[in-house]
Design a protein around this motif. Structure first.
Motif, PDB file in Angstrom:
ATOM      1  N   UNK A 498       1.002  -1.272   0.238  1.00 45.85           N
ATOM      2  CA  UNK A 498       0.590  -0.347  -0.104  1.00 45.85           C
ATOM      3  C   UNK A 498       0.726   1.243   0.388  1.00 45.85           C
ATOM      4  N   UNK A 499       1.806   0.993   0.890  1.00 45.09           N
ATOM      5  CA  UNK A 499       2.452   2.619   0.916  1.00 45.09           C
ATOM      6  C   UNK A 499       3.474   2.801  -0.392  1.00 45.09           C
ATOM      7  N   UNK A 500       4.129   1.249  -1.022  1.00 48.97           N
ATOM      8  CA  UNK A 500       4.579   1.591  -1.900  1.00 48.97           C
ATOM      9  C   UNK A 500       4.150   2.039  -3.284  1.00 48.97           C
ATOM     10  N   UNK A 501       2.676   1.885  -3.439  1.00 44.47           N
ATOM     11  CA  UNK A 501       1.702   2.130  -4.456  1.00 44.47           C
ATOM     12  C   UNK A 501       1.315   3.565  -4.327  1.00 44.47           C
ATOM     13  N   UNK A 502       0.468   3.815  -3.238  1.00 44.33           N
ATOM     14  CA  UNK A 502       0.765   5.407  -3.233  1.00 44.33           C
ATOM     15  C   UNK A 502       1.719   5.554  -3.767  1.00 44.33           C
ATOM     16  N   UNK A 503       2.922   5.976  -3.695  1.00 44.23           N
ATOM     17  CA  UNK A 503       4.270   6.558  -4.264  1.00 44.23           C
ATOM     18  C   UNK A 503       3.879   6.582  -5.696  1.00 44.23           C
ATOM     19  N   UNK A 504       3.867   5.130  -5.937  1.00 41.76           N
ATOM     20  CA  UNK A 504       4.307   5.180  -7.675  1.00 41.76           C
ATOM     21  C   UNK A 504       2.667   5.626  -8.419  1.00 41.76           C
ATOM     22  N   UNK A 505       1.632   5.690  -7.933  1.00 38.29           N
ATOM     23  CA  UNK A 505       0.588   5.890  -7.838  1.00 38.29           C
ATOM     24  C   UNK A 505       0.647   7.364  -8.949  1.00 38.29           C
ATOM     25  N   UNK A 506       1.613   8.130  -8.181  1.00 35.21           N
ATOM     26  CA  UNK A 506       1.571   9.850  -8.051  1.00 35.21           C
ATOM     27  C   UNK A 506       2.245  10.413  -9.507  1.00 35.21           C
ATOM     28  N   UNK A 507       3.215   8.820  -9.613  1.00 32.13           N
ATOM     29  CA  UNK A 507       3.805   9.175 -10.865  1.00 32.13           C
ATOM     30  C   UNK A 507       2.652   9.435 -12.833  1.00 32.13           C
ATOM     31  N   UNK A 508       1.728   8.434 -12.067  1.00 28.77           N
ATOM     32  CA  UNK A 508       1.153   8.316 -13.477  1.00 28.77           C
ATOM     33  C   UNK A 508       0.400   9.626 -13.871  1.00 28.77           C
ATOM     34  N   UNK A 509       0.811   9.632 -14.579  1.00 27.55           N
ATOM     35  CA  UNK A 509       0.164  10.704 -15.537  1.00 27.55           C
ATOM     36  C   UNK A 509      -1.409  11.168 -15.849  1.00 27.55           C
ATOM     37  N   UNK A 510      -1.626   9.694 -16.430  1.00 28.46           N
ATOM     38  CA  UNK A 510      -2.779   9.382 -17.167  1.00 28.46           C
ATOM     39  C   UNK A 510      -2.822   8.037 -16.660  1.00 28.46           C
ATOM     40  N   UNK A 511      -4.065   7.915 -16.192  1.00 28.06           N
ATOM     41  CA  UNK A 511      -4.603   6.116 -15.942  1.00 28.06           C
ATOM     42  C   UNK A 511      -5.915   6.237 -16.687  1.00 28.06           C
ATOM     43  N   UNK A 512      -6.057   4.979 -17.292  1.00 27.34           N
ATOM     44  CA  UNK A 512      -7.183   4.200 -18.915  1.00 27.34           C
ATOM     45  C   UNK A 512      -8.128   3.625 -17.588  1.00 27.34           C
ATOM     46  N   UNK A 513      -9.476   3.557 -18.052  1.00 29.99           N
ATOM     47  CA  UNK A 513     -10.371   2.742 -17.518  1.00 29.99           C
ATOM     48  C   UNK A 513     -11.532   2.389 -18.464  1.00 29.99           C
ATOM     49  N   UNK A 514     -11.376   0.921 -18.541  1.00 28.13           N
ATOM     50  CA  UNK A 514     -12.454   0.778 -19.775  1.00 28.13           C
ATOM     51  C   UNK A 514     -14.301   0.926 -19.590  1.00 28.13           C
TER      52      UNK A 514
END
Ligand code: C2G
Length: 749
Positions: A498-514
């Motif tokens: 959870x802690x790692x994910x929190x940091x990593x998702x901040x680096x995503x500028x765009x996220x695709x949703x179907x």
């Protein structure tokens, strides 16, 4: 009364329930449970009511100024009537025979304190007891080895050896606890009269480390101890430091100061001489040389370099001479600098020491070298504005949304983009992309220098997005299984997930949703707040291709599927608790292929397709003419096209396959464990999925024989499902994603 259990409660009611349930299962007699509330959550009242009788609950509420664990435990002690005291934290639980064993031992030995073992977990009770036994045994073995090396005996001896029980208690309760902060009063059954005679209480000056002085007092004043190695207490670590931090995970600015003050007080209690004093001093030396000095790298004015360094230097000067005399090498040098109050020197010594360690690591392991180059060389070079890097499932195949985005972009490349594909197999993508292996030197190079990233899983943990880089995360499925912050328990992966994910998702500028459901879910479960691209799934574009029939025929030939047979696809997911190691999961086929063959082979062949995490190879011996194993085939979308029926379980494949409007069956032989223990689902699998749940091979055979009837039966539900999850897909998802990210001028008004 025999026993008073003191449970202090501050927050997180869901943990307290597990704690209470474990006490009920302990089947204790002649006891009371004193619950001390330092904070009241709404649900506390109903939980208290539910356990009032069975646990003989006495409830105390802290009021006024006196707050915190020390005050709460003292309040509990002041009301306790039991011959023995047992502290239990509200987020932990005990094995059902733990407390009874401690009591029996205390009665037998008349010890002042009997202590058991602590086991650590990130899981709630039913998950912990249900799935992780192997790991627990391993942890015990590791602990025995550490003990054995301390007592200089064999492993067996360390547990049974007739060692000095007082010395053993010092070892187990102080020395073998990692760092200074893990010294704890938990899982110690203490004679109440011993506490009273020696006036041992918690000192409310210390909020963060109240246990340290208490345990030191126990060891200083106590004469008789006993170790009960089969009495297990389960300490629950918090896997979500973002929304549910434990006390030890809170960022408190004066933590270090308080820890040092507590230490100084412990030293006072321990006295000038003796084993206890020496053990404490050794711990201080370790803390200073391993942890503290690394903080000296901060700026000159930082408190680690100024006030804190002075604080620890003063403490070091009180170290027992014998402890100082035993020091050698790096420790001796760095401690000498501390004793001389010379921070600059301590920093130099520590830097040299760490550089040496790093260098050794680099020499041993190429990955370390590439990471070093990534950070210190390539990331200092300019970013290449036209480079685009693609990765699917950690380089395992050329597939999923990055593939379809890539192909669209390559066909409409008016800006001279250059492409890099991460692939660990020999696939050669079309359009001349440069291919690199994951974690190679080139991988590190392109990660540092590419402008764009299109990944369907998370980026490596050591990736640090540079200013100007653009990250398009496609993810890899509409979620059925709960994800990240919606998961109570992280039963797979690293508990730091959870802690790692929190940091990593901040680096995503765009996220695709179907679909809108994914948008809503990802926003919440990833805590994602950058730009959501609800464009449909690029990976599903192929299913809407105008030449779909022709392509399907070509694919059947390529895959070796007989053209006169219909095709069943079986594509299950992975199980969080069945693994060999990280990313290496087990899978046992629970479909009886022989039976399927006997019943269906006149009309059908079956394609078997395991998840990319699965390390086991499926055995199709004896059914080769009926079962085709396509687990290593790159792109599952192509497999969907050639399949007339899809069987899955809890995999997201059915959200995608439904785009074809063909029948779907759910082979959910382990649904209870999967849904209720391992993961939890977002939708009601009994009511909302577009096909029946089946539990045996016979039921699967029967369903396939009646497939038209089933399709008719599920028509309405299928339609609702399609509208909810597939209606954005129309064959143009890649186009929409590419235009938004790579040609924003086309979409900006
Ligand atoms: N997949 C596959 N073969 C399987 C199972 C899955 O090729 N036997 C592919 C499908 O594209 C699927 C994707 O891997 O959509 C993700 O697999 P899941 O079984 O859904 O599991 P997981 O990787 O845990 O992802 O939001 C989605 C979740 O993250 C699930």
């Amino acid at each position: 009364m025999k026993l008073s259990i003191i449970v202090t409660f501050h927050k997180y009611i869901q943990y307290l329930e597990d704690c209470f349930a474990s006490l009920v299962d302990s089947e204790l007699e002649n006891f009371e449970t004193i619950l001390v509330l330092d904070h009241v959550e709404e649900e506390t009242e109903s939980l208290i009511a539910a356990y009032k009788e069975s646990l003989h609950l006495k409830v105390l509420r802290l009021e006024g100024e006196e707050r915190g664990v020390s005050a709460a435990r003292n309040a509990g002690l002041s009301k306790a009537l039991g011959e023995y005291i047992y502290f239990l934290d509200s987020d932990d639980y005990v094995y059902e025979d733990c407390i009874q064993q401690l009591i029996a031992r205390a009665d037998e030995t008349k010890a002042d304190a009997v202590y058991g073992k602590k086991r650590y977990t990130w899981f709630k009770r039913n998950v912990y007891l249900g799935v992780a036994e192997d790991k627990r045994r391993q942890e015990d073995e590791d602990e025995k080895k550490t003990d054995a090396s301390y007592f200089d005996g064999t492993m067996a001896e360390a547990e049974t050896l007739d060692v000095d029980e007082h010395e053993r208690a010092i070892h187990k309760l102080v020395w073998s606890r990692r760092g200074l902060r893990n010294i704890s009063v938990l899982n110690i059954l203490i004679r109440k009269s011993f506490l009273d005679e020696n006036q041992i209480r918690f000192d409310s000056r210390f909020q963060l480390y109240p246990d340290m002085p208490f345990v030191v007092m126990l060891l200083k004043y106590g004469n008789a101890f006993s170790y009960c190695q089969e009495a297990f207490y389960v300490k629950r670590k918090h896997n979500d430091p973002i929304t549910m931090p434990a006390l030890s995970q809170l960022k408190i600015p004066t933590r270090m100061e308080e820890q040092m003050e507590t230490f100084a007080y412990c030293r006072e209690i321990a006295g000038e001489e003796g084993e206890l004093r020496k053990r404490l001093d050794r711990k201080l030396v370790n803390y200073y040389s391993r942890y503290f000095v690394t903080k000296l790298r901060r700026s000159k004015k930082d408190k680690w370099r100024t006030t804190r360094f002075e604080l620890i230097a003063n403490l070091l000067n009180g170290t027992h001479p014998e402890v100082l005399r035993e020091l050698t090498g790096y420790k001796k040098r760095v401690v000498a600098a501390g004793l001389a109050h010379d921070g600059e020197k301590a920093l130099k010594i520590s830097n040299r020491h760490l550089a040496g360690k790093k260098f050794k690591k680099i020499l041993k392991n190429k990955n370390e070298l590439y990471k070093y180059l990534y950070k210190n060389k390539y990331s200092k070079e300019p970013i290449e504005e036209t480079w685009v890097m693609f990765e699917t499932f950690f380089g395992k195949n050329y597939s999923d949304s990055p593939k379809y985005i890539y192909e669209y972009l390559a066909q409409h490349n008016t800006k001279g983009y250059k492409f890099i594909w991460v692939l660990n197999n020999d696939t050669k993508p079309p359009y001349g992309a440069t291919v690199v292996r994951r974690f190679s030197r080139e991988y590190a190079y392109y990660l540092a220098k590419s402008k764009y990233f299109v990944f369907n899983v998370r980026q490596p943990l050591w990736f640090v997005k540079r200013e100007g880089q653009v990250f398009l995360e496609t993810w890899h499925g509409t979620p059925l299984k709960k994800l990240v912050f919606d998961q109570d328990e992280v039963t797979a992966a690293s508990p730091l997930y959870k802690a790692q994910f929190f940091r990593q998702k901040k680096e995503w500028d765009y996220l695709i949703a179907a679909n809108p459901f994914s948008t809503e879910t990802f926003r919440r479960c990833f805590k994602f707040d950058n730009e959501m691209l609800e464009v449909g799934y690029p990976r599903n574009d192929l299913m809407y291709h105008p030449d779909r029939e022709k392509i399907t025929l070509e694919l059947k030939k390529k895959m070796g599927i007989p053209l006169d047979k219909k095709t069943i696809l079986y594509a299950p997911t992975w199980r969080d608790d069945e693994f060999y190691g990280a990313g290496q999961y087990k899978f046992t086929l629970k479909l009886d292929l022989m039976k399927l063959k006997e019943a269906l082979s006149d009309e059908y062949v079956i394609i078997l397709r395991t998840h990319h995490y699965i390390a086991d190879n499926l055995d199709v011996t004896g059914v080769e003419d009926f079962a085709i194993n396509l687990s290593k085939y790159d792109d599952i979308t192509e497999i969907y096209l050639v399949s007339d029926i899809c069987i899955t379980d809890y995999s997201s494949v059915f959200f995608d396959y439904a785009n074809l409007k063909r029948p779907i069956l759910f082979y959910t032989y382990d649904i209870e464990k999967y849904r209720d223990i391992l993961r939890g689902f977002y939708i009601d699998i009994n009511k909302e999925v577009p096909g029946p749940l089946l539990y045996t091979t016979e039921e699967v055979v029967d369903a396939i024989k009646r497939i038209d009837q089933i399709s008719a039966q599920y028509e309405e539900r299928y339609k609702e499902f399609y509208d909810r999850f597939c209606s954005v897909d129309d064959g143009n998802a890649s186009k929409r994603a590419v235009e938004r990210v790579f040609y924003p001028e086309k979409t900006e008004k």
